[in-house]
Design an enzyme around this catalytic site. Structure first.
Site, PDB file in Angstrom:
ATOM      1  N   GLY A  85      21.851  22.898  44.525  1.00  0.00           N
ATOM      2  CA  GLY A  85      20.980  23.275  45.630  1.00  0.00           C
ATOM      3  C   GLY A  85      21.666  24.390  46.401  1.00  0.00           C
ATOM      4  O   GLY A  85      22.865  24.611  46.259  1.00  0.00           O
ATOM      5  N   GLY A 133      21.783  19.618  42.213  1.00  0.00           N
ATOM      6  CA  GLY A 133      20.329  19.741  42.251  1.00  0.00           C
ATOM      7  C   GLY A 133      19.699  20.047  40.906  1.00  0.00           C
ATOM      8  O   GLY A 133      18.540  19.713  40.670  1.00  0.00           O
ATOM      9  N   GLU A 156      29.910  16.963  43.657  1.00  0.00           N
ATOM     10  CA  GLU A 156      29.807  16.976  45.128  1.00  0.00           C
ATOM     11  C   GLU A 156      31.008  16.423  45.885  1.00  0.00           C
ATOM     12  O   GLU A 156      31.211  16.786  47.046  1.00  0.00           O
ATOM     13  CB  GLU A 156      28.551  16.221  45.578  1.00  0.00           C
ATOM     14  CG  GLU A 156      27.250  16.971  45.319  1.00  0.00           C
ATOM     15  CD  GLU A 156      26.654  16.682  43.956  1.00  0.00           C
ATOM     16  OE1 GLU A 156      27.356  16.072  43.113  1.00  0.00           O
ATOM     17  OE2 GLU A 156      25.498  17.063  43.732  1.00  0.00           O
TER      18      GLU A 156
HETATM   19  C1  QUE Z   1      30.487  21.417  44.107  1.00  0.00           C
HETATM   20  C2  QUE Z   1      29.136  21.349  44.352  1.00  0.00           C
HETATM   21  C3  QUE Z   1      28.324  22.491  44.321  1.00  0.00           C
HETATM   22  C4  QUE Z   1      28.928  23.711  44.031  1.00  0.00           C
HETATM   23  C5  QUE Z   1      30.292  23.783  43.775  1.00  0.00           C
HETATM   24  C6  QUE Z   1      31.046  22.633  43.820  1.00  0.00           C
HETATM   25  C7  QUE Z   1      26.908  22.445  44.583  1.00  0.00           C
HETATM   26  C8  QUE Z   1      26.191  23.669  44.545  1.00  0.00           C
HETATM   27  C9  QUE Z   1      26.864  24.864  44.228  1.00  0.00           C
HETATM   28  C10 QUE Z   1      26.233  26.151  44.171  1.00  0.00           C
HETATM   29  C11 QUE Z   1      26.441  26.969  43.092  1.00  0.00           C
HETATM   30  C12 QUE Z   1      25.876  28.231  43.030  1.00  0.00           C
HETATM   31  C13 QUE Z   1      25.115  28.698  44.083  1.00  0.00           C
HETATM   32  C14 QUE Z   1      24.917  27.886  45.181  1.00  0.00           C
HETATM   33  C15 QUE Z   1      25.471  26.631  45.226  1.00  0.00           C
HETATM   34  O1  QUE Z   1      28.209  24.844  43.986  1.00  0.00           O
HETATM   35  O2  QUE Z   1      26.323  21.364  44.840  1.00  0.00           O
HETATM   36  O3  QUE Z   1      24.154  28.352  46.202  1.00  0.00           O
HETATM   37  O4  QUE Z   1      24.560  29.939  44.057  1.00  0.00           O
HETATM   38  O5  QUE Z   1      24.882  23.661  44.798  1.00  0.00           O
HETATM   39  O6  QUE Z   1      32.380  22.683  43.586  1.00  0.00           O
HETATM   40  O7  QUE Z   1      28.563  20.171  44.628  1.00  0.00           O
END
Ligand code: QUE
Length: 374
Positions: A85, A133, A156
């Site tokens: 997400g 997500g 997460e």
């Molecule tokens: C742990 C996570 C997430 C993460 C990196 C982590 C996560 C998540 C994103 C993410 C990745 C690319 C994007 C962005 C978010 O990275 O839940 O907006 O462009 O959504 O180490 O839980």
């Protein structure tokens, strides 16, 4: 509903109003097949609130439209199905006093539930990164087809959050302690492991994945659609080879089957193998609060139905928004990228069990509830 509309035209108020902004998601009809294509390639197809809203309104319409016999969802580019997400936007809004933290998770979990309840085949082609997500918009569907580049994970605990999007329900029901292991460590599963764990239903080589939806566009009725999907996947599916997780199952089940995070850490310490030492080192980098929260959420989820799990997840999401570690985790991993979060409390032993229990308390008027109808 026009099927080619894109950015900023979902249900409710538009979030992105700039007409020059590149569309983040596309919806397309090809005869009986409805398709969702995530086109936010630069952000690894991570879900914005606008994308979530549009998915919700299209899925609602397709659910009721008898001409739609199946839905297929896939990501543009070869890096990601969907990396999560847009938690960075949530973080910014939380910092600026906005209400995205309330709305984002409520609307995202509502889409996850809609997919789980969808009465027609929902075929997710999960090649590339499928995390957070991205798991929530695939794992609840009827068919999840992995490719060569599939990497499924719930990472997460590394950002001060917990596995949400309905995965407390799913992870608590995986074989043995695979779900506990994934939820706490954020382990990435390749195609063989994803099939072994049951997160993917099939493995199809990447170059054949997109020919699956192509083969569904001429099907004429519901029974034929279900049979055609099954035979289209079966015709392309291959044995993904040995699952590395299978080799580790006895150790995973023994170490992660304990009844506390401390018990798991001790068991890994006593196991002493290379795997146990690496796993212990991974857990030592995660938010101690997230580890305890995630562990408690999974054990409770084993006894709860899906909707109750989502309601609980929403309480936990709001608790994380109010706490320290989510802000710090996003800062360290996605904003400053120093990968050195300073968790508070910094050690598992210092996390107060009463504080963890309080995350599960009802939140009154802010509770996420569902009508049984939609
Ligand atoms: C742990 C996570 C997430 C993460 C990196 C982590 C996560 C998540 C994103 C993410 C990745 C690319 C994007 C962005 C978010 O990275 O839940 O907006 O462009 O959504 O180490 O839980």
């Amino acid at each position: 509903m026009s099927e080619q509309t894109t950015s900023g035209s979902g249900g409710g108020e538009a979030v992105s109003k700039d007409p020059t902004e590149r569309q983040e998601i596309r919806f397309r009809r090809r005869g009986p097949l409805a398709e969702i294509i995530l086109t936010r390639e630069k952000a690894l197809n991570a879900l914005s609130l606008d994308m979530i809203r549009q998915m919700d309104s299209y899925l609602a319409a397709w659910h009721h439209n008898p001409g739609v016999r199946a839905v297929a969802v896939y990501g543009a580019g070869d890096k990601a199905f969907c990396a999560g997400g847009d938690v960075r936007a949530v973080w910014q809004s939380a910092r600026d006093g906005g209400d995205l933290p309330q709305r984002f998770f409520a609307e995202e979990y509502t889409v996850n539930r809609r997919i789980r309840r969808f009465s027609k085949p929902y075929v997710a082609l999960i090649d590339g990164a499928t995390m957070g997500g991205g798991v929530g918009i695939s794992v609840h569907g009827s068919h999840r087809v992995a490719g060569d580049r599939t990497q499924v994970a719930m990472p997460e605990t590394g950002i001060g959050f917990f596995p949400d999007v309905g995965t407390t329900y799913v992870l608590a029901r995986l074989p043995g302690e695979i779900g506990t292991y994934m939820a706490l460590t954020g382990a990435r599963l390749g195609p063989a492991d994803a099939v072994y764990a049951g997160l993917a239903t099939h493995y199809v080589p990447s170059d054949a994945l997109l020919t699956i939806p192509d083969s569904l566009v001429a099907v004429s009725n519901e029974r034929d659609m279900r049979a055609t999907i099954d035979s289209a996947i079966a015709a392309r599916a291959q044995d993904p080879g040995p699952a590395p997780l299978a080799e580790l199952r006895a150790q995973i089940d023994a170490c992660f089957g304990k009844n506390s995070v401390e018990g798991i850490l001790d068991a890994l310490e006593r196991d002493g193998s290379d795997w146990a030492q690496r796993t212990r080192a991974t857990l030592d980098r995660m938010s101690p609060t997230s580890l305890k929260l995630t562990f408690a959420a999974l054990r409770r989820a084993a006894e709860q139905d899906f909707d109750t799990c989502l309601t609980t997840e929403y309480r936990l999401s709001q608790g994380c928004m109010a706490g320290h570690d989510f802000r710090e985790g996003i800062r360290a991993v996605l904003v400053d990228k120093d990968k050195a979060p300073r968790w508070s409390p910094a050690r598992v032993a210092d996390v107060d069990d009463a504080a963890i229990a309080a995350y599960f308390d009802p939140i009154g008027a802010r509770e996420l509830t569902f009508d049984t109808e939609e």
